[in-house]
Design an enzyme around this catalytic site. Structure first.
Site, mmCIF file in Angstrom:
data_model
loop_
_atom_site.group_PDB
_atom_site.id
_atom_site.type_symbol
_atom_site.label_atom_id
_atom_site.label_comp_id
_atom_site.label_asym_id
_atom_site.label_seq_id
_atom_site.Cartn_x
_atom_site.Cartn_y
_atom_site.Cartn_z
ATOM 1 N N GLU A 67 -5.223 -8.613 -1.011
ATOM 2 C CA GLU A 67 -6.170 -8.413 0.088
ATOM 3 C C GLU A 67 -7.535 -8.150 -0.522
ATOM 4 O O GLU A 67 -7.696 -7.236 -1.331
ATOM 5 C CB GLU A 67 -5.767 -7.237 0.994
ATOM 6 C CG GLU A 67 -4.428 -7.418 1.697
ATOM 7 C CD GLU A 67 -4.093 -6.284 2.638
ATOM 8 O OE1 GLU A 67 -5.038 -5.685 3.208
ATOM 9 O OE2 GLU A 67 -2.904 -5.992 2.807
ATOM 10 N N GLU A 97 0.816 -1.214 0.000
ATOM 11 C CA GLU A 97 0.000 0.000 0.000
ATOM 12 C C GLU A 97 0.858 1.277 0.000
ATOM 13 O O GLU A 97 0.672 2.163 0.840
ATOM 14 C CB GLU A 97 -0.992 -0.015 1.170
ATOM 15 C CG GLU A 97 -1.957 -1.206 1.097
ATOM 16 C CD GLU A 97 -3.098 -1.142 2.091
ATOM 17 O OE1 GLU A 97 -3.016 -0.342 3.048
ATOM 18 O OE2 GLU A 97 -4.075 -1.896 1.910
#
Length: 940
Positions: free
Chosen positions: A315, A190
């Site tokens: 994810e 991220e």
């Protein structure tokens, strides 16, 4: 004929591991006229194949905690294809070390293990969200196995800190792994969000240009170190053989069109393209938008002349999706359709497949969905279509055809209402037609058999039994190549498995009262409430990041002393029933009394549930069960509130006793086996059509047991006299079954099964198996050796503790086993918020107290020499460190030694977190003893 497993069940109770150390046979669910709901249709075209089954959507992020957590049967059954874990020496989480669990992962169906390299850092966001500078000097000039390797002192040395961290991580993995070619390295997680390079989708930002430069240096460093091991410059257990290391990126928290475009263009020019392109799809909106994101990404590859790169959505999903099969099938079908890998998000704690298993070794409904998905390995997927594509919370499915075994499978679920008020969308009683076309008579013959099994939602920690057959069609004509199978969905949270095979030589039936497998279900909010109990509405479309799905979109709370929930139920037959309650609490075990028709009928003992954050408290639901003897007819079952103050979601009443007085009888036909190493379903022998021919291979079955103890295993098969097969249970060979005659026959074996999921394997040559039936044989438990830990020989820091609020047998147990960690208490007492956190030193290593390690010893002569299934009831409330949203739980290890507590180690098991030191779960271990004294207790 019958056999008996010579190993007894050794049950050690009350041991606490604490950190103070055509023809419708029964079309059971055709269109329900009473519901008034319109039929929904899923179209499956078996004539249009879409490629090899990928199986990549069974991935997890931190789904594994340690070697043995979860247990082999759970992991193998779920067929987790890929998983991302922390690096060796990683401090983001205390468990989930890739090296520690790699052998178990790869030996139980795993293909690819990824390392979240930034999880070296302890804090979230990493390094307080800031790109590291040169503020540390790491020790890199000693061998990798030297204890000082990778330690640091404050103060720079002219090298970027993260470059040195990368060198530490890659060296520790490649020097020690036995599976280097199956690793993937993810240097950034991220980066577009809060981790070092935040710029959203602004590809012109200066910090994004810094990211591109850092990506290049990281990629090249990883490849440099890989070649050093491949060429033998650096020593390793196993040399890599692949041309280069697999690297994945960029790892954005959502799909970023501008950043992805700039990243691909830049990485191609610098020869640093990743082997796996990674981003996250976490919100419920992704169920509508993922396919467009994927299409946009593939267009970028074509734009820059890049060959297709593997994609992994590392994810996916919200809290509301985990453990809910009707939600999981929507994600899995979407990812399987595009042939990508994907990993369930890590919202709670490591080691429970992202909330897709229950207790220490049991299935929840999410696990059965993973298992069904994994069963499709080796098949070809086919085209599935409906009116609900790219619509969140709707009917979706996966279909595949296994030509070797002449078996077609459709997995589907999620059929939902379309009310403006989301609370009303529970999807109950919607008739779903699976419209099958392209059924090939050259493969299936002119008639087929169909069975539909239902997998109903039971909450994240609620036990889900073996899915029941709710619809069955036998010898149905398919001369037109088409077939409609209509089944009414119980609700939107369930998933379904539909299997089509050529007509078999067995009798199909639904799991109803006649079969001893009836199930009655009611939402507790629909029962009669009194004494202050209240219904609370739960929207399925709310804040899914912090919200667990609730069956029926409502539950019952304020269920305290004096409260009653009354359920009027029509019992279909005389016999024994299991009353199961799906319930949440505040982190402590407790009891609810049960009465039937005004008379006391027993007590349900509920274990503690996760309550470490507001999203979990009262909503992380498990289950409790009690057996009731009921007569056919109408009865009122009442659950009585207590000081536990638990919430209630759903009541289930399972039929336990069949007409032949067998208990918990479950029949598993051959088409439910996982066939390996040459075993296959055959249809060319009269009297044995649809049997599993072993052919030198093995038939693997994942069987559910409600409780630990002896079970009879009946195998129906064809063989010639003298042919044999070997039965193994949970990896241990139990007995050899030898045919006593020619033709169709059966053999009975009594074996020790563990609570939860058990792996049964039959291997042999000239034997063909029709089915396997398991039944509980509690009478044989008299052959088990049952020992209370507090009655054994305690030494060191081990001591007996009494606690009337625990769920330990006799309310007493042994604590203080093994080495004792230094701990500190934190949080408010009384609501599951107080935690005992292990104290760390400056290198994030747990501090060990000076106290003598505690041991428990079983005296010589108590257990005879032999091999045993040892079931341990244990508790573990260990925490190491703190985290913004992941409970930092620790798996504790129990060592078992022969002779003395310091003798030869004969078994070691990882024992998971149990939410409270007073909450006990069961974990089984296979042990072999010489008959001398038997010691255990080393934690670590």
């Amino acid at each position: 004929m019958s056999h008996r497993n010579k190993a007894l069940v050794a049950i050690v109770a009350g041991t606490a591991l604490l950190i103070s150390s055509g023809a419708a046979i029964g079309q059971a669910a055709i269109a329900d006229e009473r519901s008034g709901k319109a039929m929904q249709t899923l179209n499956v075209d078996f004539a249009t194949e879409t490629g090899n089954f990928r199986g990549g959507a069974s991935g997890t992020l931190y789904g594994l905690g340690d070697d043995g957590s979860p247990a082999d049967a759970i992991l193998d059954g779920a067929q987790v294809e890929n998983s991302s874990q922390k690096p060796p020496s990683g401090t983001q989480h205390p468990s989930g070390d890739a090296l520690a669990l790699e052998n178990q992962f790869f030996s139980n169906g795993g293909n690819e293990l990824a390392v979240y390299m930034q999880d070296y850092y302890p804090d979230w966001s990493y390094n307080s969200g800031n790109r590291p500078s040169d503020s540390r000097t790491y020790v890199l000039d000693v061998p990798v196995d030297d204890p000082s390797y990778g330690t640091y002192t404050n103060g720079g040395d002219g090298v970027w800190d993260y470059e040195q961290v990368t060198e530490i991580v890659i060296n520790k993995v490649l020097a020690n792994t036995e599976h280097p070619d199956q690793y993937t390295f993810i240097p950034f997680n991220e980066p577009d969000g809060g981790n070092w390079y935040a710029s959203g989708d602004n590809a012109s930002a200066k910090i994004f240009r810094t990211f591109l430069s850092d990506w290049d240096s990281e990629y090249k460093l990883i490849q440099k170190i890989w070649q050093q091991y491949k060429n033998g410059e650096k020593p390793s257990k196993v040399k890599p053989t692949a041309d280069h290391a697999r690297v994945a990126g960029p790892g954005d928290c959502v799909y970023r069109q501008n950043r992805s475009s700039a990243f691909l263009s830049h990485a191609k020019s610098q020869n640093t393209l990743p082997d796996v392109f990674v981003w996250h799809e976490l919100g419920k909106e992704s169920l509508s938008s993922f396919r467009s994101h994927y299409e946009s990404y593939r267009k970028l590859e074509k734009k820059y002349g890049i060959n297709p790169i593997d994609v992994n959505i590392t994810e996916y999903g919200e809290l509301r999706d985990m453990s809910v099969p009707g939600q999981l099938i929507q994600w899995q079908s979407m990812f399987e359709d595009e042939k990508v890998q994907a990993e369930t998000a890590y919202w709670n704690y490591a080691g429970n497949l992202s909330d897709n298993m229950a207790r220490a070794n049991s299935a929840n409904a999410g696990w059965w969905q993973f298992k069904w998905y994994g069963d499709l390995r080796g098949a070809q997927t086919v085209k599935v279509s409906s009116d609900y594509m790219n619509k969140a919370d709707s009917l979706q499915g996966i279909a595949a055809i296994d030509r070797t075994n002449k078996k077609a499978t459709v997995l589907y679920g999620g059929a939902n209402d379309a009310n403006a008020d989301q609370v009303k969308n529970d999807g109950s009683n919607i008739p779903v037609t699976v419209h099958l076309t392209g059924l090939d008579q050259n493969l299936f013959g002119s008639t087929v058999d169909v069975e539909v099994r239902e997998n109903a939602f039971t909450g994240p920690d609620g036990v889900a039994a073996t899915p029941r057959v709710v619809n069955a069609l036998s010898d149905v004509d398919i001369s037109s190549g088409t077939l409609d199978v209509t089944t009414t969905s119980v609700d939107r949270y369930a998933s379904y498995q539909l299997i089509v095979t050529p007509h078999q030589d067995r009798v199909l039936s639904i799991d109803n009262a006649a079969a001893g497998r009836a199930l009655l279900v009611e939402e507790v909010e629909n029962t009669v409430l009194s004494g202050g109990a209240q219904t609370y509405i739960k929207t399925p479309w709310g804040d899914g990041w912090n919200y667990f799905m609730t069956s029926g979109n409502g539950d019952v709370g304020s269920f305290k002393t004096g409260s009653i929930a009354s359920w009027t139920v029509d019992v279909p037959a005389d016999g024994i029933y299991r009353f199961q309650v799906i319930s949440g609490n505040t982190g402590f075990p407790g009891d609810n009394d049960v009465s039937v028709d005004g008379q006391s009928a027993g007590t349900i003992h509920f274990g503690a549930e996760l309550a470490m954050k507001p999203a979990a408290k009262w909503l992380y639901r498990g289950s409790g069960e009690v057996l009731l003897r009921l007569k056919q007819g109408q009865h009122q079952i009442q659950l009585h509130g207590s000081s536990m103050d638990n919430t209630l979601d759903k009541f289930l009443l399972y039929q336990v006793s069949a007409s032949d007085n067998s208990l918990d009888r479950i029949e598993y036909p051959a088409d439910q086996f996982r066939l390996e190493s040459g075993a296959l379903l055959t249809y060319d022998q009269d009297g044995a059509r649809g049997f599993a021919s072993l052919n030198g291979g093995e038939a693997k079955l994942f069987a559910h047991a409600w409780e630990s103890g002896y079970h009879s295993v009946k195998v129906v098969y064809t063989a010639s006299r003298g042919d044999s097969m070997v039965l193994s249970v949970n990896g241990t060979s139990v007995t050899t079954i030898t045919a006593e005659s020619d033709g169709l026959q059966s053999s009975m074996v009594n074996v020790a099964l563990s609570e939860g999921i058990n792996k049964l394997e039959l291997s042999g040559d000239a034997v063909s198996i029709r089915d396997i039936t398991t039944c509980r044989d509690a009478a044989d438990d008299s052959n088990a050796i049952t020992l209370e830990a507090e009655s054994l020989q305690l030494a060191g820091g081990a001591q007996t503790r009494e606690n009337s609020a625990s769920n330990a047998s006799g309310y007493s147990y042994v604590t203080g086993l093994g080495k004792q960690f230094v701990t500190e208490e934190s949080g408010a007492f009384g609501m599951g918020d107080q935690t005992r956190v292990v104290t760390l030193d400056t290198n994030n290593t747990p501090k060990i107290a000076d106290a003598v390690r505690g041991t428990v010893t079983i005296p010589a002569g108590t257990i005879p020499a032999g091999k045993f299934n040892m079931v341990v009831r244990f508790s573990n409330d260990a925490f190491i460190g703190k985290h913004d949203y992941n409970p930092q739980i620790v798996d504790l290890g129990l060592q078992v030694r022969d002779g003395t507590a310091n003798g030869e180690e004969v078994a070691r098991g990882a024992f998971r977190y149990t939410y409270s030191d007073s909450n006990f779960l069961e974990r089984a271990m296979t042990v072999e003893t010489s008959g001398q004294c038997f010691g255990s207790g080393e934690l670590g």
